[in-house]
Design a protein around this motif. Structure first.
Motif, PDB file in Angstrom:
ATOM      1  N   ALA A 240       0.673  -0.636  -0.141  1.00 54.71           N
ATOM      2  CA  ALA A 240       0.210   0.111   0.138  1.00 54.71           C
ATOM      3  C   ALA A 240       0.855   1.205   0.578  1.00 54.71           C
ATOM      4  N   PRO A 241       1.938   1.532   0.790  1.00 58.73           N
ATOM      5  CA  PRO A 241       2.645   2.573   0.383  1.00 58.73           C
ATOM      6  C   PRO A 241       3.580   2.832  -0.539  1.00 58.73           C
ATOM      7  N   GLU A 242       3.686   1.965  -1.739  1.00 56.52           N
ATOM      8  CA  GLU A 242       4.332   2.136  -2.689  1.00 56.52           C
ATOM      9  C   GLU A 242       2.872   2.087  -3.257  1.00 56.52           C
ATOM     10  N   VAL A 243       2.109   2.191  -3.611  1.00 53.09           N
ATOM     11  CA  VAL A 243       1.186   2.832  -5.303  1.00 53.09           C
ATOM     12  C   VAL A 243       0.593   3.497  -3.512  1.00 53.09           C
ATOM     13  N   ARG A 244       0.736   4.310  -2.826  1.00 57.17           N
ATOM     14  CA  ARG A 244      -0.112   5.447  -2.771  1.00 57.17           C
ATOM     15  C   ARG A 244       0.990   6.638  -2.840  1.00 57.17           C
ATOM     16  N   HIS A 250       2.975  11.621  -8.767  1.00 54.74           N
ATOM     17  CA  HIS A 250       1.584  12.150  -9.939  1.00 54.74           C
ATOM     18  C   HIS A 250       0.810  12.521  -9.907  1.00 54.74           C
ATOM     19  N   HIS A 251      -0.132  12.902  -8.708  1.00 54.25           N
ATOM     20  CA  HIS A 251      -1.402  13.382  -8.867  1.00 54.25           C
ATOM     21  C   HIS A 251      -1.152  13.722  -7.304  1.00 54.25           C
ATOM     22  N   PRO A 252      -0.082  14.717  -6.491  1.00 52.02           N
ATOM     23  CA  PRO A 252       0.175  15.254  -5.153  1.00 52.02           C
ATOM     24  C   PRO A 252      -1.297  15.954  -4.627  1.00 52.02           C
ATOM     25  N   ASP A 253      -1.916  16.159  -5.399  1.00 50.89           N
ATOM     26  CA  ASP A 253      -3.713  16.656  -4.629  1.00 50.89           C
ATOM     27  C   ASP A 253      -5.188  16.315  -4.669  1.00 50.89           C
ATOM     28  N   LEU A 254      -4.359  14.678  -4.889  1.00 50.15           N
ATOM     29  CA  LEU A 254      -5.307  14.145  -5.227  1.00 50.15           C
ATOM     30  C   LEU A 254      -6.078  13.826  -4.011  1.00 50.15           C
ATOM     31  N   TRP A 255      -7.774  13.582  -4.020  1.00 51.27           N
ATOM     32  CA  TRP A 255      -8.554  13.627  -2.702  1.00 51.27           C
ATOM     33  C   TRP A 255      -8.386  12.402  -2.020  1.00 51.27           C
ATOM     34  N   GLU A 256      -7.911  12.859  -1.013  1.00 47.34           N
ATOM     35  CA  GLU A 256      -7.790  11.753   0.309  1.00 47.34           C
ATOM     36  C   GLU A 256      -8.055  10.502   0.604  1.00 47.34           C
ATOM     37  N   PRO A 257      -9.589  11.174   0.467  1.00 46.56           N
ATOM     38  CA  PRO A 257     -10.289   9.099   0.430  1.00 46.56           C
ATOM     39  C   PRO A 257     -10.269   8.314  -1.034  1.00 46.56           C
ATOM     40  N   LEU A 259      -7.540   8.856  -2.494  1.00 44.70           N
ATOM     41  CA  LEU A 259      -6.331   7.823  -3.053  1.00 44.70           C
ATOM     42  C   LEU A 259      -6.499   7.497  -1.825  1.00 44.70           C
ATOM     43  N   ARG A 260      -7.047   6.903  -0.692  1.00 47.81           N
ATOM     44  CA  ARG A 260      -6.725   5.826  -0.186  1.00 47.81           C
ATOM     45  C   ARG A 260      -7.529   4.941  -0.876  1.00 47.81           C
ATOM     46  N   LEU A 261      -8.750   4.703  -1.552  1.00 47.52           N
ATOM     47  CA  LEU A 261      -9.409   3.358  -2.217  1.00 47.52           C
ATOM     48  C   LEU A 261      -8.437   3.109  -3.759  1.00 47.52           C
ATOM     49  N   LEU A 262      -8.209   3.336  -4.444  1.00 50.21           N
ATOM     50  CA  LEU A 262      -7.385   3.393  -5.434  1.00 50.21           C
ATOM     51  C   LEU A 262      -5.746   3.079  -5.097  1.00 50.21           C
ATOM     52  N   THR A 263      -5.423   3.191  -3.348  1.00 52.55           N
ATOM     53  CA  THR A 263      -4.222   2.690  -2.797  1.00 52.55           C
ATOM     54  C   THR A 263      -4.324   0.747  -2.460  1.00 52.55           C
ATOM     55  N   ASP A 264      -5.789   1.614  -1.783  1.00 56.91           N
ATOM     56  CA  ASP A 264      -5.994  -0.543  -1.738  1.00 56.91           C
ATOM     57  C   ASP A 264      -6.415  -1.159  -2.724  1.00 56.91           C
ATOM     58  N   ILE A 265      -6.967  -0.695  -3.490  1.00 55.50           N
ATOM     59  CA  ILE A 265      -6.889  -1.644  -4.646  1.00 55.50           C
ATOM     60  C   ILE A 265      -5.329  -2.096  -5.546  1.00 55.50           C
ATOM     61  N   GLY A 266      -5.243  -0.842  -5.609  1.00 55.56           N
ATOM     62  CA  GLY A 266      -3.593  -1.500  -5.749  1.00 55.56           C
ATOM     63  C   GLY A 266      -2.984  -2.025  -5.211  1.00 55.56           C
ATOM     64  N   ALA A 267      -3.325  -2.144  -4.287  1.00 53.15           N
ATOM     65  CA  ALA A 267      -2.884  -3.685  -2.954  1.00 53.15           C
ATOM     66  C   ALA A 267      -3.013  -4.724  -3.089  1.00 53.15           C
TER      67      ALA A 267
END
Length: 270
Positions: A240-244, A250-257, A259-267
Motif C-alpha cells: 500500500a505505501p508503494e502505491v500511495r 504524479h497527483h499530489p492534490d488527489l482527494w484523500e478518500p 487516494l485511499r481507495l485507489l491505494t487499497d485496490i492497487g495493493a
C-alpha cells in the motif's frame, strides 16, 4: 358529446374524484385529467374498465353521436359494491391476459407531489412497458424505477440499484453515474470488471487520469498489465505505501478518500 365530456359527466354523477377514478383503474390522476381534457384517449383495457365501472357500453363512450347512455340498469348515483367487485375482477382478468400481472402501490404520503414509496413490479406479457407501470417516487421500486432512491431492473435516481442503473451513485450489472459500481461501470469514479471513467479500478480499467486494475490504461496506470505515461507494474506484488507514494508523486492534490481507495485496490490487484 365527445368522450371527454361523457367521462367527465359520468365521473361527476358517480360522485368520485379524478384521483379516486385513477386509483380504481390503476393509472395516474394525470392520465384521467388528460382523458377528460380531450388530449389523450385510454387504451382498450381502460375503456372496458370504464364501461364496467359506469355501467355503460364501450360504444357509448367512444361514439360521439350516441347521446344517451345505453345503461341496462338505468344509471345509478353511486357505484355499488357489486359493481366495484365486478370491475376489480374484470380488470384483473384483462390485465393478466393482455399485459401480465403488475403489482401497483403508491403511498398516501407525498413529498413535492411524489409518493414517498412507489412500487410497480411484475411481468409485462407483451414486452412493452407503459409509463403507468413505471415506479416514480422518492423511493421507487419496480421493473423500471425512477426516484431519489431507485431499485429495479432499470433504476434511475440519485441512488440507483438495478440490472441497469443510472444515477449519482449507481450500482448494477451495467452502472452509469458520478460514482458507479458494476460488471460494466461508466462514471467519474468507475469500479467494475470493465470500468471506464476519469478514475477507474477493477479487472480491466480505462481512465482519463488514473486507472488501477489487473489491466490498466491511463496517463497514470497501476496494474499487472499497465499502459500510460506513468506506469507502476504489479510484478510480484505491491505494498500500500508503494502505491500511495506513486500516486502522490504524479497527483499530489488527489482527494484523500479517493487516494485511499485507489491505494487499497492497487495493493490487492490479484
Amino acid at each position: 358529446m365527445t368522450f371527454s365530456e361523457k367521462l367527465t359527466g359520468l365521473r361527476r354523477k358517480s360522485g368520485i374524484s379524478q384521483e379516486q377514478l385513477a386509483d380504481r383503474l390503476g393509472v395516474t390522476r394525470q392520465s384521467v385529467s388528460k382523458w377528460e381534457g380531450g388530449t389523450a384517449m385510454p387504451e382498450l383495457i381502460k375503456l372496458i374498465s370504464l364501461s364496467e365501472l359506469f355501467g355503460v357500453s364501450v360504444d357509448y363512450l367512444v361514439k360521439d353521436w350516441m347521446e344517451e347512455p345505453d345503461n341496462p340498469c338505468g344509471g345509478t348515483e353511486e357505484i355499488s359494491s357489486k359493481q366495484a367487485d365486478r370491475l376489480e375482477k374484470k380488470v384483473d382478468e384483462l390485465t393478466n391476459y393482455v399485459k401480465g400481472r403488475v403489482y401497483r402501490y403508491d403511498s398516501k404520503t407525498r413529498i413535492f407531489g411524489l409518493p414517498l414509496v412507489s412500487v410497480r413490479f411484475g411481468f409485462v406479457r407483451n414486452g412493452r412497458l407503459s409509463m403507468d407501470n413505471v415506479a416514480r417516487g422518492i423511493i421507487a421500486i419496480g421493473n423500471c424505477a425512477v426516484g431519489v432512491v431507485a431499485i429495479g431492473i432499470i433504476g434511475v435516481g440519485l441512488l440507483s440499484l438495478g440490472v441497469v442503473a443510472l444515477g449519482l451513485l449507481a450500482l448494477g450489472f451495467v452502472a452509469m453515474g458520478l460514482v458507479s459500481f458494476g460488471i460494466a461501470a461508466l462514471g467519474i469514479l468507475a469500479l467494475g470488471v470493465s470500468a471506464v471513467g476519469v478514475y477507474s479500478g477493477g479487472v480491466a480499467a480505462i481512465a482519463a487520469k488514473i486507472a488501477v486494475a489487473v489491466s490498466a490504461v491511463a496517463p497514470t496506470a497501476v496494474g499487472e498489465f499497465a499502459s500510460g505515461s506513468h506506469v507502476l507494474l504489479w510484478g510480484d506484488g505491491l505494498s500500500a505505501p508503494e502505491v500511495r507514494s506513486f500516486l502522490l508523486e504524479h497527483h499530489p492534490d488527489l482527494w484523500e478518500p479517493l487516494l485511499r481507495l485507489l491505494t487499497d485496490i492497487g495493493a490487492h490487484i490479484k
